[in-house]
Design a protein around this motif. Structure first.
Motif, mmCIF file in Angstrom:
data_model
loop_
_atom_site.group_PDB
_atom_site.id
_atom_site.type_symbol
_atom_site.label_atom_id
_atom_site.label_comp_id
_atom_site.label_asym_id
_atom_site.label_seq_id
_atom_site.Cartn_x
_atom_site.Cartn_y
_atom_site.Cartn_z
ATOM 1 N N HIS A 1 -5.208 9.790 15.835
ATOM 2 C CA HIS A 1 -5.609 10.196 17.185
ATOM 3 C C HIS A 1 -4.528 11.072 17.801
ATOM 4 C CE1 HIS A 1 -7.133 9.936 21.286
ATOM 5 N NE2 HIS A 1 -5.935 9.527 21.671
ATOM 6 N N VAL A 2 -3.277 10.646 17.663
ATOM 7 C CA VAL A 2 -2.161 11.437 18.193
ATOM 8 C C VAL A 2 -2.029 12.756 17.441
ATOM 9 C CG1 VAL A 2 0.352 11.528 18.437
ATOM 10 C CG2 VAL A 2 -0.892 9.461 19.086
ATOM 11 N N LEU A 3 -2.073 12.696 16.120
ATOM 12 C CA LEU A 3 -1.898 13.919 15.335
ATOM 13 C C LEU A 3 -2.963 14.961 15.667
ATOM 14 C CD1 LEU A 3 -0.986 12.467 11.806
ATOM 15 C CD2 LEU A 3 0.564 13.369 13.559
ATOM 16 N N MET A 4 -4.202 14.521 15.799
ATOM 17 C CA MET A 4 -5.274 15.477 16.087
ATOM 18 C C MET A 4 -5.138 16.064 17.492
ATOM 19 S SD MET A 4 -8.612 13.951 14.072
ATOM 20 C CE MET A 4 -8.459 12.263 14.657
ATOM 21 N N ARG A 5 -4.650 15.262 18.446
ATOM 22 C CA ARG A 5 -4.425 15.799 19.785
ATOM 23 C C ARG A 5 -3.281 16.804 19.798
ATOM 24 N NH1 ARG A 5 -4.710 11.621 24.687
ATOM 25 N NH2 ARG A 5 -4.086 13.572 25.665
ATOM 26 N N LEU A 6 -2.397 16.701 18.811
ATOM 27 C CA LEU A 6 -1.304 17.663 18.671
ATOM 28 C C LEU A 6 -1.690 18.831 17.762
ATOM 29 C CD1 LEU A 6 1.673 15.159 18.258
ATOM 30 C CD2 LEU A 6 1.368 16.801 20.133
ATOM 31 N N ASP A 7 -2.974 18.911 17.402
ATOM 32 C CA ASP A 7 -3.476 19.945 16.498
ATOM 33 C C ASP A 7 -2.793 19.893 15.139
ATOM 34 O OD1 ASP A 7 -5.346 21.029 18.302
ATOM 35 O OD2 ASP A 7 -3.770 22.180 19.298
ATOM 36 N N ARG A 8 -2.497 18.671 14.685
ATOM 37 C CA ARG A 8 -1.969 18.474 13.340
ATOM 38 C C ARG A 8 -3.043 17.813 12.489
ATOM 39 N NH1 ARG A 8 4.377 16.527 13.894
ATOM 40 N NH2 ARG A 8 4.966 17.960 15.583
ATOM 41 N N ALA A 9 -2.949 18.037 11.201
ATOM 42 C CA ALA A 9 -3.935 17.465 10.285
ATOM 43 C C ALA A 9 -3.762 15.954 10.200
ATOM 44 C CB ALA A 9 -3.785 18.076 8.901
ATOM 45 N N PRO A 10 -4.862 15.201 10.217
ATOM 46 C CA PRO A 10 -4.756 13.745 10.064
ATOM 47 C C PRO A 10 -4.265 13.380 8.672
ATOM 48 C CG PRO A 10 -7.053 14.443 9.979
ATOM 49 C CD PRO A 10 -6.262 15.655 10.364
#
Length: 224
Positions: free
Chosen positions: A30-39
């Motif tokens: 959830h955090v990674l995707m909000r940071l535009d990083r790949a899960p």
């Protein structure tokens, strides 16, 4: 039926009693995707678990582009909020765990929980799974304060105190658990099915199990 020479059997939570990896990975991603990083896959996140949510997030950020203290301070509360709202979507006890707990209780052994997970998360999670009433004590990472976490022995001492005292053995899946147990003068059992793939010898445990079906027979054989 052989005697069991322990008054208390203590359990770590994440990776020992419960497979929480799906829900913890969900919070990380959830955090990674909000940071535009790949899960990250759950299997990648599993080894990050066990030394607190902050360290779990730190390792995930390091693996996906880098981590700064500012980033960690900003996103750690967001991870915790998400996890608190999604505690028990994919989480379940490991196979045979509940049956082993019931067998120990029937033998007069008290069960106790000692986890670095916040007690404010551990109790609702155990409630959701109908397991809370099985424990004589539930001690979490916020029970005594952030400077008292495993691998320090403080939480295990508190678990034993709350559970009424007596000869204790502790189950875990990381060196956090075995080091804390040793510092508390408590023998330890390492589970092989947790989040850290090490042998009992590598973790410094006194014994190991590959399935919860092995727990009661192992305790029956334990030297008095």
């Amino acid at each position: 039926m052989a005697d069991i020479c322990f008054d208390i059997v203590g359990f770590d939570l994440d990776g020992t009693l419960l497979d929480t990896s799906t829900d913890l990975a969900g919070a990380v991603n959830h955090v990674l995707m909000r940071l535009d990083r790949a899960p990250l896959p759950v299997e990648t996140i599993k080894p990050f678990i066990g030394k607190g949510a902050r360290r779990m997030l730190e390792r995930a950020l390091e693996a996906t582009g880098g981590c700064t203290e500012t980033l960690l301070e900003e996103w750690h509360p967001i991870l915790l909020d998400y996890y608190g709202d999604n505690l028990c979507i994919g989480t379940a006890p490991y196979p045979g765990a509940v049956a082993a707990m019931d067998a120990l209780t029937a033998r007069g052994v008290r069960l106790a929980m000692c986890t670095n997970k916040r007690e404010g998360f551990a109790r609702p999670l155990l409630d959701a799974l109908g397991l809370t009433d099985r424990f004589a004590a539930i001690v979490g990472g916020d029970t005594l304060g952030p400077d008292r976490l495993k691998p320090k022995p403080d939480l295990i001492h508190e678990m034993i105190r709350q559970a009424g005292g007596g000869r204790t053995i502790f189950l875990g899946d990381t060196d956090n658990d075995t080091i804390a147990a040793r510092a508390a003068s408590v023998p330890s059992i390492a589970v092989s099915f947790g989040f850290v793939h090490c042998t009992p010898e590598q973790l410094g445990a006194d014994a190991g199990i590959d399935h919860y079906d092995e727990l009661v027979p192992l305790l029956e054989r334990w030297p008095a």
